[in-house]
Motif scaffolding. Structure first.
Motif, PDB file in Angstrom:
ATOM      1  N   HIS A   1     -39.476  -6.923  64.820  1.00  0.00           N
ATOM      2  CA  HIS A   1     -40.586  -7.381  65.650  1.00  0.00           C
ATOM      3  C   HIS A   1     -40.469  -6.921  67.104  1.00  0.00           C
ATOM      4  O   HIS A   1     -41.459  -6.928  67.841  1.00  0.00           O
ATOM      5  N   ASP A   2     -39.259  -6.549  67.520  1.00  0.00           N
ATOM      6  CA  ASP A   2     -39.060  -6.159  68.917  1.00  0.00           C
ATOM      7  C   ASP A   2     -39.557  -4.750  69.220  1.00  0.00           C
ATOM      8  O   ASP A   2     -39.672  -4.369  70.389  1.00  0.00           O
ATOM      9  N   ILE A   3     -39.874  -3.964  68.192  1.00  0.00           N
ATOM     10  CA  ILE A   3     -40.316  -2.588  68.419  1.00  0.00           C
ATOM     11  C   ILE A   3     -41.793  -2.605  68.801  1.00  0.00           C
ATOM     12  O   ILE A   3     -42.670  -2.821  67.968  1.00  0.00           O
TER      13      ILE A   3
ATOM     14  N   ALA B   1     -45.367   2.572  70.444  1.00  0.00           N
ATOM     15  CA  ALA B   1     -44.812   3.771  71.082  1.00  0.00           C
ATOM     16  C   ALA B   1     -43.362   3.573  71.514  1.00  0.00           C
ATOM     17  O   ALA B   1     -42.900   4.179  72.482  1.00  0.00           O
ATOM     18  N   ARG B   2     -42.636   2.727  70.783  1.00  0.00           N
ATOM     19  CA  ARG B   2     -41.201   2.539  71.017  1.00  0.00           C
ATOM     20  C   ARG B   2     -40.454   2.842  69.719  1.00  0.00           C
ATOM     21  O   ARG B   2     -41.036   2.869  68.636  1.00  0.00           O
ATOM     22  N   HIS B   3     -39.143   3.023  69.829  1.00  0.00           N
ATOM     23  CA  HIS B   3     -38.340   3.300  68.636  1.00  0.00           C
ATOM     24  C   HIS B   3     -36.912   2.831  68.855  1.00  0.00           C
ATOM     25  O   HIS B   3     -36.451   2.690  69.992  1.00  0.00           O
TER      26      HIS B   3
ATOM     27  N   LEU C   1     -39.960   3.953  64.324  1.00  0.00           N
ATOM     28  CA  LEU C   1     -40.883   4.104  65.443  1.00  0.00           C
ATOM     29  C   LEU C   1     -42.174   3.364  65.125  1.00  0.00           C
ATOM     30  O   LEU C   1     -42.644   3.400  63.986  1.00  0.00           O
ATOM     31  N   ARG C   2     -42.755   2.727  66.119  1.00  0.00           N
ATOM     32  CA  ARG C   2     -44.058   2.092  65.906  1.00  0.00           C
ATOM     33  C   ARG C   2     -45.156   3.045  66.389  1.00  0.00           C
ATOM     34  O   ARG C   2     -45.688   2.934  67.484  1.00  0.00           O
TER      35      ARG C   2
ATOM     36  N   ASP D   1     -53.001  -2.801  69.586  1.00  0.00           N
ATOM     37  CA  ASP D   1     -53.432  -4.161  69.910  1.00  0.00           C
ATOM     38  C   ASP D   1     -52.828  -5.249  69.028  1.00  0.00           C
ATOM     39  O   ASP D   1     -52.931  -6.437  69.363  1.00  0.00           O
ATOM     40  N   VAL D   2     -52.235  -4.880  67.903  1.00  0.00           N
ATOM     41  CA  VAL D   2     -51.749  -5.891  66.958  1.00  0.00           C
ATOM     42  C   VAL D   2     -50.625  -6.715  67.590  1.00  0.00           C
ATOM     43  O   VAL D   2     -49.636  -6.169  68.096  1.00  0.00           O
ATOM     44  N   ASP D   3     -50.770  -8.021  67.556  1.00  0.00           N
ATOM     45  CA  ASP D   3     -49.744  -8.945  68.037  1.00  0.00           C
ATOM     46  C   ASP D   3     -48.833  -9.280  66.860  1.00  0.00           C
ATOM     47  O   ASP D   3     -49.174 -10.113  66.018  1.00  0.00           O
ATOM     48  N   VAL D   4     -47.680  -8.630  66.792  1.00  0.00           N
ATOM     49  CA  VAL D   4     -46.809  -8.806  65.625  1.00  0.00           C
ATOM     50  C   VAL D   4     -46.156 -10.184  65.594  1.00  0.00           C
ATOM     51  O   VAL D   4     -45.573 -10.567  64.571  1.00  0.00           O
TER      52      VAL D   4
END
Length: 447
Positions: free
Chosen positions: A164-166, A169-171, A184-185, A435-438
């Motif tokens: 959930h912490d990703i 545009a992070r990996h 990667l997200r 925009d998705v709030d994981v």
């Protein structure tokens, strides 16, 4: 039983139930698993697992001046690009026309990996002038895509890791099937999406683990037919080799480099559609594709002067066209009538998967008989029950609801003007990955 003579993809486990394959990309990949309609619904309703990009053009760049090299050749801003982040990198020529675009990630202080920027990035670095080195590692690594509303749960199930912490545009690194992978997200589905990267020797085990973990979540595997065009058109991601060509054959130095390195396949192309045989009419700049926001003029880069003018006074804009259903039915009906039929629409997407030639489909877009744009990437969206395409259109005709004509059929054949309406871009605009709030998605991991 697997045919020992088949050059099956090393990134996809062999499935004896699959009986139709595509040779696109240099090895055999399943053309369909559960049918394109079922597969293309997955990134809106459940999730998919795709290995279709393998072998992905992958280039590792290292050195003290690696970032300067990227800044000199990409339109992007690199003032903020910390380790653990991703960028959509775009490289242009002097007149602002796109030479290549792809993903770029930073994995260390002086280490970067690019995806789909090769072989052009290789060529630019080979010219010298930078304290940096690179290696084309295509085929030595794998890239899987897992996309759709259940994708996070599936990857947490497969990895046993809380992912959930990703953020977008992070990996970061994780493990699946006991193998080191980078997650990667990012993705081309438009909805929540991730990529899983690793070394090719681990590909089959990682793929199988993800697919097994996804069974409880309705995961689908994407065949070659469902990949590339459907999600790019629906989600508003114009793609080179699909929606528009790169002008590689016009760069003599690059052509020689491709010949020397045995990479000339994509210099062979075929032009289809009413746009005709002038390939230059199909070239694109990043502004008309909707990428103007990523162009930053706080540094010098190839194409800056031309793009400054384009940003200040855009000529065209990217929109989605929704094609008229009655006119589409008329195209189909012509096959059952005497005389020459219209060009067929038998395939759900306008994309060929031939191993030795790239075919570009594009059609003229008219308003009151005048050409005002170019349409490409036609698909039938099973989710929306619409025939849609992407269109680079003159700005004055880009307002939502504008009615235009797509000229269907090549010159010298029976042509039909298909009515179309300028619509939102991207067309798939709900539950975007950005925009998705994981935090609203349950944590599945065991750690």
């Amino acid at each position: 039983m697997k045919n020992p003579a088949m050059r099956h993809s090393p990134a996809i486990p062999f499935d004896p139930k699959v009986n139709l394959y595509s040779g696109f990309g240099g090895n055999m990949k399943p053309y369909e698993f559960t049918g394109w309609r079922d597969e293309t619904m997955s990134w809106k309703t459940t999730a998919y697992l795709a290995a279709n990009l393998n072998p992905q053009p992958t280039f590792m760049l290292q050195g003290p001046e690696a970032l300067k090299f990227l800044s000199d050749h990409c339109v992007n801003n690199f003032e903020w690009f910390p380790v653990g982040t991703c960028k959509h990198a775009v490289m242009c020529r002097e007149d602002g026309i796109i030479m290549i675009h792809g993903a770029l990630i930073r994995t260390g202080d002086d280490e970067y990996y690019s995806y789909a920027l090769a072989p052009y990035i290789d060529y630019l670095l080979a010219k010298g002038g930078y304290d940096a080195v690179g290696e084309n590692i295509s085929g030595k690594v794998f890239l899987f895509q897992v996309a759709g509303p259940r994708s996070l749960e599936i990857l947490e199930e497969a990895s046993g890791d809380n992912l959930h912490d990703i953020k977008f545009a992070r990996h970061r690194m994780s493990r699946i099937a006991g193998k080191d992978v980078r997650i990667l997200r990012i993705g081309m589905a438009g909805t929540l999406a991730y990529e899983v990267h690793g070394v090719i020797d681990d590909a089959l085990e990682v793929y199988s683990a993800i697919y097994e973990a996804g069974q409880a979540y309705g995961i689908r595997r994407l065949g070659q037919l469902s990949y590339s065009l459907f999600n790019h058109t629906e989600a508003g991601f114009p793609q080179g080799f699909i929606h528009f060509p790169y002008p590689w054959h016009e760069d003599e130095g690059f052509v020689e480099y491709l010949k020397e390195t045995g990479q000339t396949t994509r210099l062979t192309f075929n032009l289809r559609g009413s746009s005709g045989q002038d390939i230059t009419a199909r070239y694109r700049n990043p502004v008309e594709l909707g990428w103007g926001g990523m162009i930053k003029f706080n540094h010098e880069f190839v194409g800056r002067e031309a793009l400054e003018k384009e940003v200040a006074n855009p000529r065209r804009k990217m929109v989605t066209l929704v094609w008229n259903k009655e006119d589409i039915i008329d195209v189909y009906a012509s096959q059952f009538e005497p005389g020459e039929p219209y060009a067929n629409m038998d395939r759900p997407s306008e994309k060929d998967y031939l191993p030795s030639i790239v075919t570009y489909y594009a059609d003229k877009v008219l308003k009151d008989g005048r050409e005002v744009g170019i349409s490409s990437g036609r698909i039938f969206s099973c989710y929306y029950r619409e025939m849609i395409s992407l269109c680079s259109i003159d700005v004055e005709f880009s307002e939502l609801g504008t009615e235009v004509i797509v000229l269907w059929g090549e010159e010298g054949t029976r042509q039909k003007g298909i009515r179309a309406v300028v619509s939102r871009f991207p067309y798939l605009n709900e539950n975007r990955n950005t925009d998705v709030d994981v935090s609203t998605i349950p944590v599945v991991s065991k750690t």
